[in-house]
Scaffold this motif. Structure first.
Motif, PDB file in Angstrom:
ATOM      1  N   ASP A  38       0.738  -5.353  10.386  1.00 24.81           N
ATOM      2  CA  ASP A  38       0.678  -5.749   8.981  1.00 24.81           C
ATOM      3  C   ASP A  38      -0.590  -6.587   8.807  1.00 24.81           C
ATOM      4  O   ASP A  38      -0.653  -7.738   9.243  1.00 24.81           O
ATOM      5  N   CYS A  39      -1.604  -5.991   8.193  1.00 26.01           N
ATOM      6  CA  CYS A  39      -2.916  -6.652   8.111  1.00 26.01           C
ATOM      7  C   CYS A  39      -2.944  -7.779   7.083  1.00 26.01           C
ATOM      8  O   CYS A  39      -3.892  -8.572   7.068  1.00 26.01           O
ATOM      9  N   ASP A  40      -1.921  -7.870   6.222  1.00 19.35           N
ATOM     10  CA  ASP A  40      -1.796  -9.050   5.352  1.00 19.35           C
ATOM     11  C   ASP A  40      -1.414 -10.268   6.193  1.00 19.35           C
ATOM     12  O   ASP A  40      -1.956 -11.360   6.016  1.00 19.35           O
ATOM     13  N   ARG A  80      -8.087  11.143  12.407  1.00 19.55           N
ATOM     14  CA  ARG A  80      -8.387  11.596  11.050  1.00 19.55           C
ATOM     15  C   ARG A  80      -7.682  12.915  10.722  1.00 19.55           C
ATOM     16  O   ARG A  80      -8.039  13.584   9.760  1.00 19.55           O
ATOM     17  N   GLY A  81      -6.712  13.269  11.541  1.00 19.54           N
ATOM     18  CA  GLY A  81      -6.018  14.530  11.327  1.00 19.54           C
ATOM     19  C   GLY A  81      -4.964  14.433  10.238  1.00 19.54           C
ATOM     20  O   GLY A  81      -4.868  13.432   9.506  1.00 19.54           O
ATOM     21  N   GLN A  82      -4.159  15.465  10.136  1.00 19.71           N
ATOM     22  CA  GLN A  82      -3.101  15.497   9.134  1.00 19.71           C
ATOM     23  C   GLN A  82      -2.096  14.376   9.380  1.00 19.71           C
ATOM     24  O   GLN A  82      -1.799  14.026  10.523  1.00 19.71           O
ATOM     25  N   ARG A  83      -1.578  13.830   8.300  1.00 17.56           N
ATOM     26  CA  ARG A  83      -0.575  12.763   8.412  1.00 17.56           C
ATOM     27  C   ARG A  83       0.811  13.407   8.424  1.00 17.56           C
ATOM     28  O   ARG A  83       1.568  13.309   7.465  1.00 17.56           O
ATOM     29  N   PRO A  88      -3.725   3.485   5.200  1.00 17.78           N
ATOM     30  CA  PRO A  88      -3.515   3.100   6.602  1.00 17.78           C
ATOM     31  C   PRO A  88      -4.628   3.634   7.501  1.00 17.78           C
ATOM     32  O   PRO A  88      -5.239   4.662   7.195  1.00 17.78           O
ATOM     33  N   THR A  89      -4.910   2.947   8.586  1.00 22.12           N
ATOM     34  CA  THR A  89      -5.887   3.367   9.586  1.00 22.12           C
ATOM     35  C   THR A  89      -5.163   3.548  10.913  1.00 22.12           C
ATOM     36  O   THR A  89      -4.368   2.700  11.310  1.00 22.12           O
ATOM     37  N   CYS A 144       0.853  -1.189   0.000  1.00 20.34           N
ATOM     38  CA  CYS A 144       0.000   0.000   0.000  1.00 20.34           C
ATOM     39  C   CYS A 144       0.888   1.238   0.000  1.00 20.34           C
ATOM     40  O   CYS A 144       1.630   1.486   0.962  1.00 20.34           O
ATOM     41  N   ARG A 145       0.790   2.000  -1.066  1.00 22.61           N
ATOM     42  CA  ARG A 145       1.665   3.176  -1.210  1.00 22.61           C
ATOM     43  C   ARG A 145       1.450   4.183  -0.077  1.00 22.61           C
ATOM     44  O   ARG A 145       2.400   4.766   0.447  1.00 22.61           O
ATOM     45  N   PHE A 146       0.183   4.376   0.311  1.00 22.94           N
ATOM     46  CA  PHE A 146      -0.104   5.364   1.359  1.00 22.94           C
ATOM     47  C   PHE A 146       0.414   4.893   2.720  1.00 22.94           C
ATOM     48  O   PHE A 146       0.859   5.701   3.536  1.00 22.94           O
ATOM     49  N   SER A 147       0.390   3.572   2.952  1.00 27.81           N
ATOM     50  CA  SER A 147       0.958   3.035   4.188  1.00 27.81           C
ATOM     51  C   SER A 147       2.470   3.244   4.204  1.00 27.81           C
ATOM     52  O   SER A 147       3.057   3.600   5.244  1.00 27.81           O
ATOM     53  N   GLN A 148       3.096   3.039   3.063  1.00 26.61           N
ATOM     54  CA  GLN A 148       4.543   3.238   2.976  1.00 26.61           C
ATOM     55  C   GLN A 148       4.907   4.704   3.195  1.00 26.61           C
ATOM     56  O   GLN A 148       5.942   5.011   3.801  1.00 26.61           O
ATOM     57  N   MET A 149       4.060   5.608   2.713  1.00 27.16           N
ATOM     58  CA  MET A 149       4.319   7.035   2.900  1.00 27.16           C
ATOM     59  C   MET A 149       4.184   7.429   4.370  1.00 27.16           C
ATOM     60  O   MET A 149       4.932   8.267   4.887  1.00 27.16           O
ATOM     61  N   LEU A 150       3.223   6.813   5.062  1.00 22.87           N
ATOM     62  CA  LEU A 150       2.976   7.176   6.464  1.00 22.87           C
ATOM     63  C   LEU A 150       4.003   6.566   7.406  1.00 22.87           C
ATOM     64  O   LEU A 150       4.306   7.146   8.455  1.00 22.87           O
ATOM     65  N   HIS A 151       4.562   5.419   7.029  1.00 22.31           N
ATOM     66  CA  HIS A 151       5.441   4.678   7.937  1.00 22.31           C
ATOM     67  C   HIS A 151       6.536   5.536   8.557  1.00 22.31           C
ATOM     68  O   HIS A 151       6.665   5.589   9.795  1.00 22.31           O
TER      69      HIS A 151
END
Length: 349
Positions: free
Chosen positions: A34-36, A67-70, A51-52, A1-8
């Motif tokens: 890791d939900c997988d 739900r705020g800014q990442r 990501p959640t 997940c690209r967005f998960s990688q960005m947030l990590h």
């Protein structure tokens, strides 16, 4: 997940910032799943997007996810806010008289702050501070309200609404939490663009009253009948009310407009089902049967096949009719397009 990688890396840096401020590892824990690999955890907490970010207190998942800014700053600020004291200490009982009575207020009167009673109260406030205003008074200031020991009072909305006293054990977290949640979280909640996704994530179907904003009479009737007929269904369905003007699209899905309001409907997340006639709301058991018909599958069957048959051929068991639908019935299942997307509608408004 690209967005998960960005947030990590952002999530990890935020955890390092907070660790410096709260070095005790028992105060704040950052964790990732890791939900997988751990699909059981994802299913348990109904994770459906990535990501959640969810907050847990004392092992209990909070209703409101982050739900705020990442960004590092925003996530760190959110944790600092969560660590702040959710209880305002009262210095004079005169302050109680000037409370905002449009809010739900919980007031605790304690002999001392360093006590098991107050620590339990504090745990409850940490969880429910978004739903109620929590206040406390101690020692000599609170003495007049402690005629039978430490005391917790609920002050509901409304200038003339009577106070309610908690009568259970103040050290029993489960009891006082259940009592406080019942007072702080109304049985019938308003659904808005801001909380719609959050309510959806609770995983329960919606029983919604669509009414005009100034039509408080219909709302009051709905609240009364929900309390009278459906209190036993709490936990199986969410009771909500919505502004007809703001939620025109859901009304269109059931071929209604604001001119038809008040309208009651169930959103099962597969279809929306309309309560036949609002004027039947006060008919004993009518609203409850509507909800029971959802749980039994009757609303779904009738949505696709028309009213259930009332006549049974002699010698034919009733259960055979209900449990053996024609094979073609499965081809008629509609997609879940009837479920409305709140964020999309907000943009369209």
């Amino acid at each position: 997940c690209r967005f998960s990688q960005m947030l990590h890396p952002i999530f990890e840096e935020a955890s390092n910032v907070i660790k410096e401020e709260y070095p005790d590892k028992n105060q704040v824990v950052f964790a990732r799943v890791d939900c997988d690999q751990h699909s059981d955890i994802a299913q348990r907490y109904r994770i459906s997007k990535y990501p959640t970010l969810k907050l847990f207190r004392n092992g209990m998942m909070m209703k409101r996810e982050y739900r705020g800014q990442r960004s590092v700053t925003a996530i760190a600020d959110y944790i600092r806010q969560q660590k702040s004291n959710p209880i305002r200490e009262v210095q004079d009982l005169e302050e109680i008289k000037s409370l905002d009575r449009s809010r739900r207020n919980i007031v605790g009167y304690f002999e001392q702050k360093d006590s098991d009673n107050y620590r339990t109260f504090e745990r409850v406030a940490n969880i429910l501070h978004d739903d109620c205003v929590f206040l406390s008074a101690f020692g000599a200031i609170s003495k007049a309200e402690r005629f039978s020991g430490d005391n917790v009072i609920y002050k509901p909305p409304g200038e003339n609404a009577p106070d309610m006293v908690y009568l259970g054990s103040l050290t029993n977290f489960d009891l006082i939490y259940a009592w406080t949640q019942d007072k702080c979280v109304p049985l019938v909640r308003e659904i808005t663009f801001e909380n719609g996704e959050e309510l959806t994530e609770e995983g329960l179907p919606f029983l919604i009253l669509f009414h005009m904003k100034d039509d408080l009479e219909s709302l009051e009737k709905f609240q009364q009948e929900v309390a009278r007929q459906l209190i036993s269904e709490k936990g199986t369905i969410n009771f909500l009310h919505a502004d007809c003007d703001k939620f025109r699209h859901p009304l269109l899905h059931i071929q209604k407009t604001p001119a038809d309001c008040p309208v009651i409907a169930i959103d099962s997340f597969r279809h929306m089902y309309v309560f036949p006639d609002f004027s039947d709301l006060s008919v004993p058991g009518k609203l409850k049967q509507f909800v029971l018909d959802l749980h039994s599958g009757k609303l779904h069957r009738e949505f696709h096949h028309g009213p259930d048959p009332t006549d049974v051929a002699p010698g034919q068991p009733i259960q055979d009719l209900a449990s053996s639908p024609p094979e073609s019935s499965f081809q008629k299942l509609a997609p879940s397009e009837h479920r409305y997307t709140l964020l999309r509608e907000k943009d369209e408004l």
